[in-house]
Design an enzyme around this catalytic site. Sequence first.
Site, mmCIF file in Angstrom:
data_model
loop_
_atom_site.group_PDB
_atom_site.id
_atom_site.type_symbol
_atom_site.label_atom_id
_atom_site.label_comp_id
_atom_site.label_asym_id
_atom_site.label_seq_id
_atom_site.Cartn_x
_atom_site.Cartn_y
_atom_site.Cartn_z
ATOM 1 C CD GLU A 290 -3.594 0.624 1.596
ATOM 2 O OE1 GLU A 290 -4.148 -0.577 1.643
ATOM 3 O OE2 GLU A 290 -3.045 0.822 3.030
ATOM 4 C CG HIS A 319 7.076 -29.439 1.592
ATOM 5 N ND1 HIS A 319 7.657 -30.683 0.993
ATOM 6 C CD2 HIS A 319 7.422 -29.147 2.461
ATOM 7 C CE1 HIS A 319 8.887 -30.897 1.531
ATOM 8 N NE2 HIS A 319 8.682 -30.111 2.608
ATOM 9 C CE LYS A 432 -10.583 3.314 2.187
ATOM 10 N NZ LYS A 432 -10.383 3.469 3.355
HETATM 11 O O1 PA5 Z 1 -2.756 1.747 5.734
HETATM 12 C C1 PA5 Z 1 -3.655 2.271 5.969
HETATM 13 O O2 PA5 Z 1 -4.169 3.972 5.856
HETATM 14 C C2 PA5 Z 1 -5.337 1.734 5.652
HETATM 15 O O3 PA5 Z 1 -4.993 0.372 5.255
HETATM 16 C C3 PA5 Z 1 -5.806 1.962 6.382
HETATM 17 O O4 PA5 Z 1 -6.345 1.260 7.870
HETATM 18 C C4 PA5 Z 1 -7.920 0.919 5.866
HETATM 19 O O5 PA5 Z 1 -8.214 1.106 4.680
HETATM 20 C C5 PA5 Z 1 -8.621 1.130 6.526
HETATM 21 O O6 PA5 Z 1 -9.173 2.236 7.089
HETATM 22 P P1 PA5 Z 1 -9.727 3.179 8.492
HETATM 23 O O7 PA5 Z 1 -8.211 3.069 9.304
HETATM 24 O O8 PA5 Z 1 -10.302 4.426 7.801
HETATM 25 O O9 PA5 Z 1 -11.247 2.325 8.639
#
Ligand code: PA5
Length: 466
Positions: A290, A319, A432
């Site tokens: 990410e 494996h 989203k």
């Molecule tokens: O690392 C990040 O920012 C994302 O993975 C968020 O944690 C995830 O999208 C969840 O978002 P939120 O904490 O606003 O619910």
Amino acid sequence: MSISLDYTNMMADAIHSKFGILEEDIAGFVEQTKEIHQHIQARRDNGELPFFDLPCNLEVIDEVLNLASDIQKSFDNLVVLGIGGSALGTTAMFNALCYGHNLQDKGQRGGLPRLYVLDNVDPDGFAAHLALCDAARTCFLVISKSGTTVETTSQFLVARQWVEESVGEHYRDHFVLITDPESGVLRELADREGFRSCAIPAGVGGRFTAFTPVCLLPLACVGVDISSLLKGAADFSRFVCHGGLESNPAYLNAVLQYLAYQKGLKTSVLMPYSDRLKDLADWYRQLWAESLGKKFATDGTVIHIGPTPVSALGTTDQHSQVQLYMEGPFDKVVTFIVVDEFDQDLQFPGYKASPEMSYLTGHTMGELIRVEQQATAAALVRNHRSNCTIHIPKVTPETVGALIYMFEIQTLFAGYLFDVNPLDQPGVEEGKLFTYALMGRQGYEAKAEEYATIKAHLKPRVLTCK
Ligand code: PA5
């Protein structure tokens, strides 16, 4: 505590291939590393990188321990509702530091609650977990930085009603909301409805929240020594918070991974040889993907860049995956994590009925798993495959804290090398928005139309077998 990064097998003189790294490749980053480090320091001093200083924020410990103590007294089950950065760190550290906790009876757990981290909206999975719990003895930690994430919101709606049906108007006592200190729906709800709450420090994004109440509260509730966890990270900062490339494992590993990527090894496998660290590889997978998988460079140029992180488990995936790593395309660099000493070890006894097994007699299972990692690394070298090994002495709160902190800083630094912003995730936002539109959320009508247009231009090709 000593953590080491052994990158011998990433070097050209080890793997004898164009994918190997040369000493001069690394030397070429020495000056740039100093400059990036200065830039990071300046941003840190400016308050732009608050995650850096979380391990030294000891105030959070009392707040978390007080709340944890209340939860421990009143509940047998603790359920985290959250996703991505709001879930993966807790899962990783819970399994590393409390392995098998939920399988123990209450006495064996020292009276502490079980912990479930529910990070999906699969109705079968969610319902099955609720069925395991007595609503009257269950506490939910609703964790969302933004307070708007649909998965967490929807889980909360179901859980709230489920608890209210069981305990009535006191349902609020069964929830703690962990969210932004000032904004968002969860914050408003906490203020308006009187739910207990904790703040995720401003400026700390989801996947960098390992040392905030997001993870510290659930971990403290199940007995993890959160002071040692923070101390492990804080103590390790002297190794990872300086601009000397050769002696900073976070920066060095970022450079090594970047060089491997530049040479064509675009898939980065993290493979701990430890059941307890299996989920740490999943946490890292999200952090790396990410943060670094991006369409735009920092100047707005379209670059579509980013290594593909893969998590694997030794020896299990020897494996399953290793055949591919050994003989498949030359596109992977494997990072092993090796635990030098296990908490327990099991000696292999002799067995007269089977002389073929006698080579194992007198050895231990800990020895075997370490040898298997060494054997896999050597076989990869023989096949000209890049790999490196991170050694940790033991799985403890200190070493896990240090590892997590190292990976966070490595990821931030790698953002500079790949020339992307590692702290945002615009590609996640797009999905989203379509979800909100499809679920009929007000204000997303244009997005719903956009979705309809995309679908209208697709020529369906579906094979159905009835
Ligand atoms: O690392 C990040 O920012 C994302 O993975 C968020 O944690 C995830 O999208 C969840 O978002 P939120 O904490 O606003 O619910």
